[in-house]
Design an enzyme around this catalytic site. Structure first.
Site, PDB file in Angstrom:
ATOM      1  N   ASP A   1      -7.138   4.808   3.037  1.00 49.40           N
ATOM      2  CA  ASP A   1      -5.849   5.510   3.067  1.00 49.40           C
ATOM      3  C   ASP A   1      -5.923   6.690   2.105  1.00 49.40           C
ATOM      4  O   ASP A   1      -5.132   6.807   1.170  1.00 49.40           O
ATOM      5  CB  ASP A   1      -4.728   4.539   2.676  1.00 49.40           C
ATOM      6  CG  ASP A   1      -3.346   5.144   2.870  1.00 49.40           C
ATOM      7  OD1 ASP A   1      -3.231   6.144   3.590  1.00 49.40           O
ATOM      8  OD2 ASP A   1      -2.385   4.606   2.286  1.00 49.40           O
TER       9      ASP A   1
ATOM     10  N   HIS B   1       2.006   2.521   7.878  1.00 51.93           N
ATOM     11  CA  HIS B   1       1.299   1.459   7.146  1.00 51.93           C
ATOM     12  C   HIS B   1       1.077   0.209   7.987  1.00 51.93           C
ATOM     13  O   HIS B   1       0.047  -0.452   7.848  1.00 51.93           O
ATOM     14  CB  HIS B   1       2.041   1.144   5.843  1.00 51.93           C
ATOM     15  CG  HIS B   1       1.984   2.271   4.854  1.00 51.93           C
ATOM     16  ND1 HIS B   1       3.074   3.045   4.536  1.00 51.93           N
ATOM     17  CD2 HIS B   1       0.936   2.781   4.151  1.00 51.93           C
ATOM     18  CE1 HIS B   1       2.719   3.970   3.666  1.00 51.93           C
ATOM     19  NE2 HIS B   1       1.430   3.840   3.411  1.00 51.93           N
TER      20      HIS B   1
ATOM     21  N   GLN C   1      -4.181  15.421 -10.237  1.00 60.06           N
ATOM     22  CA  GLN C   1      -3.278  15.940  -9.222  1.00 60.06           C
ATOM     23  C   GLN C   1      -1.867  16.063  -9.778  1.00 60.06           C
ATOM     24  O   GLN C   1      -1.565  15.551 -10.851  1.00 60.06           O
ATOM     25  CB  GLN C   1      -3.277  15.006  -8.012  1.00 60.06           C
ATOM     26  CG  GLN C   1      -2.918  13.569  -8.361  1.00 60.06           C
ATOM     27  CD  GLN C   1      -3.458  12.560  -7.379  1.00 60.06           C
ATOM     28  OE1 GLN C   1      -4.004  12.899  -6.340  1.00 60.06           O
ATOM     29  NE2 GLN C   1      -3.290  11.280  -7.679  1.00 60.06           N
TER      30      GLN C   1
ATOM     31  N   ASP D   1      -8.121   3.359  -6.383  1.00 56.42           N
ATOM     32  CA  ASP D   1      -7.452   4.662  -6.410  1.00 56.42           C
ATOM     33  C   ASP D   1      -7.921   5.426  -7.634  1.00 56.42           C
ATOM     34  O   ASP D   1      -7.984   4.867  -8.732  1.00 56.42           O
ATOM     35  CB  ASP D   1      -5.931   4.504  -6.419  1.00 56.42           C
ATOM     36  CG  ASP D   1      -5.222   5.774  -5.988  1.00 56.42           C
ATOM     37  OD1 ASP D   1      -5.407   6.816  -6.646  1.00 56.42           O
ATOM     38  OD2 ASP D   1      -4.498   5.745  -4.981  1.00 56.42           O
TER      39      ASP D   1
ATOM     40  N   ASP E   1     -13.251   6.352  -8.588  1.00 57.74           N
ATOM     41  CA  ASP E   1     -13.541   7.133  -7.391  1.00 57.74           C
ATOM     42  C   ASP E   1     -13.998   6.200  -6.267  1.00 57.74           C
ATOM     43  O   ASP E   1     -14.821   5.301  -6.477  1.00 57.74           O
ATOM     44  CB  ASP E   1     -14.624   8.153  -7.708  1.00 57.74           C
ATOM     45  CG  ASP E   1     -15.045   8.947  -6.487  1.00 57.74           C
ATOM     46  OD1 ASP E   1     -14.263   9.800  -6.050  1.00 57.74           O
ATOM     47  OD2 ASP E   1     -16.146   8.687  -5.963  1.00 57.74           O
ATOM     48  N   ALA E   2     -13.497   6.421  -5.060  1.00 52.70           N
ATOM     49  CA  ALA E   2     -13.797   5.539  -3.928  1.00 52.70           C
ATOM     50  C   ALA E   2     -15.285   5.515  -3.608  1.00 52.70           C
ATOM     51  O   ALA E   2     -15.863   4.447  -3.355  1.00 52.70           O
ATOM     52  CB  ALA E   2     -13.003   5.977  -2.702  1.00 52.70           C
TER      53      ALA E   2
END
Length: 517
Positions: A372, A276, A246, A320, A354-355
């Protein structure tokens, strides 16, 4: 001597085939990637690019039969024109994106794809006919097609692993446009004896002008990109980096620190605590146990900052995808001050992966899982809001564990928000609780909390020192006014049928159109 010349010419033409295949596919990847960044829905952008490109190649191949004479000269002209169009494709898309509507941008992108495809379609038929001097037809086709496909393979390997993270789409476009034009000049040097002086001068002068143009474009690309980014970002840019995953940009204006991912704002330091606290403390307050907490996304550490403050939390794992986000959160002084150095807390474990893969492979069970993750503006992210993904999350919870996710805006993307709610219900959670909060930077923002055990999340009894939340605010969070309530008749989001992606893009497109008017 003639044999040596033939060997040299064959080498040049084989090189031309390889580079032609390499450059053409790079242009296709560049246009698809750029449009995915700007418009989202990467499946749509890549599908349109591939479909139009392949059809245009067929058209170019068909038109090539009308070229009877001067094939070498035609090949040089096509390479120069292809390099010019392909090389300026991304700069043009960058320039026009902020000037025109999404619809006009889409047509411009398709027009560039069509033109590049047609020019690419000319290449192989012309090269096959040129090389009939050296080989019979069946050998010619085998040689040309195999080299072209190898060039395409190299393009698909170097683009995601080298070009995108280390060069960026803008400069990659310029570099390969320049390579295409130099290829044309290289071929030209081997055919000058077949051309008149007038035609020699025209080709050489045109090629040299194009080369100088692209060299200048590359030299000034940094300034152009900075100017383009400055026009988009209202505050001073203090950090900018394209990672393999990204584009990260951080801006600062007095006390307002902001993080953008692919030009989409992730937080503003002026009001991020509202978001948050809502995502962290409401689920933690509702959960029977909160010793072991998993955070999916949130690599900048702001959600973990709130979680770690709870006295009953003993361990926090942050997953993340992008390691650069972790590095930024640990090393950037402004961000470290905002997240209070939480990423170096001994209770916190970082997992750069990767989640979905983490949930699939972990044997650990958590008391609370907080998601999130970015908005579902692409297929790659929409899968992280699917029944498939939520089922993995449910599997990783303890029997009375609590799952909560950010769920876009119930006002701006109403159907998308309630689609996430319906998806959690379809994923096997017995109790699903939607709630929302007003965050000035984002507007009305939604979350969904889910569990296999009945909870009372609207009863907020925390004694923690909160900047925003209290018992009255939390109680009202679970009330939805008529214009943002569940519209009904929404499909859950499945992995192989991403209804959420369509809801999100269609809902958000309304607001983007209004903004342009």
């Amino acid at each position: 001597m003639d044999q040596q010349n033939h060997i040299s010419e064959k080498t040049i033409f084989f090189t031309a085939v390889f580079i032609a295949g390499l450059c053409s596919l790079i242009y296709e990847l560049l246009i698809s990637t750029t449009s995915s960044y700007f418009l989202g829905d990467s499946i749509k952008q890549f599908s349109l690019t591939i479909g139009v490109y392949m059809a245009a190649m067929g058209l170019g191949s068909w038109l090539s039969k009308y070229l009877e004479d001067d094939l070498l000269e035609w090949f040089v002209k096509i390479e120069v024109l292809l390099g010019l169009v392909g090389g300026i494709s991304v700069p043009l898309l960058y320039w026009f994106f902020d000037l025109v509507s999404s619809g006009i941008y889409q047509w411009l992108m398709l027009g560039l794809t069509l033109l590049i495809g047609v020019l690419t379609g000319f290449e192989i038929p012309i090269l096959v006919r040129i090389m009939k001097t050296y080989y019979p037809l069946k050998t010619n086709l085998a040689n040309v097609l195999s080299l072209d496909y190898v060039g395409a393979l190299v393009a698909t390997l170097i683009f995601p692993f080298i070009l995108l993270p280390f060069v960026g789409v803008f400069r990659t476009s310029v570099i390969f446009g320049l390579a295409n034009i130099i290829l044309g000049l290289l071929i030209y040097r081997f055919i000058t004896q077949h051309l008149s002086i007038k035609r020699k001068n025209w080709i050489e002068n045109t090629t040299l002008i194009c080369i100088l143009f692209f060299i200048a474009l590359f030299i000034f690309s940094g300034k152009l990109l900075k100017q383009w980014e400055d026009q988009f970002y209202s505050s001073r840019i203090i950090y900018s980096k394209q990672t393999p995953y990204q584009k990260l940009v951080m801006t600062k204006n007095k006390d307002d620190l902001r993080l953008y991912i692919n030009r989409i704002i992730q937080f503003s330091a002026l009001d991020e605590y509202r978001y948050h606290e809502s995502l962290a403390l409401v689920p933690l307050n509702a959960a029977p146990s909160k010793k072991n907490v998993l955070i999916l996304g949130g690599g900048e550490g702001l959600l973990a900052r709130e979680v770690i403050r709870h006295p009953q939390v003993e361990r926090v794992t942050i997953v993340d995808l992008d390691p650069e986000v972790f590095r930024l959160a640990r090393e950037n002084n402004y961000l470290k001050e905002l997240n209070r150095g939480v990423l170096t807390d001994p209770k916190v474990t970082l997992q750069p992966t990767d989640a979905m893969q983490f949930l699939k492979n972990t044997k650990e069970r958590f008391d609370v899982i907080l998601s999130d993750l970015p908005d579902p503006s692409s297929d790659a992210v929409a899968r992280l809001y699917s029944t498939f993904f939520f089922s993995f999350a449910k599997k990783c919870l303890k029997p009375k564990g609590v799952f909560a996710t950010q769920a876009t805006s119930p006002f701006h993307t109403r159907r998308a928000f309630w689609c996430i709610y319906e998806t959690l219900k379809a994923s096997g959670f017995n109790y699903v609780y939607p709630y929302h909060v007003y965050v000035p930077t984002f507007g009305d923002w939604g979350f969904v909390l889910a569990s296999s055990a009945e909870l009372q999340p609207q009863k907020f009894a925390s004694k923690m020192d909160c900047r925003y939340l209290d018992d009255h605010i939390v109680e009202n969070m679970f009330y939805f006014e008529r214009d943002i309530s569940n519209p009904g008749k929404l499909m859950p989001n499945y992995l192989d049928q991403p209804a959420l992606l369509h809801y999100f893009i269609e809902d958000w497109e309304v607001w983007k159109r209004d903004k342009k008017q």
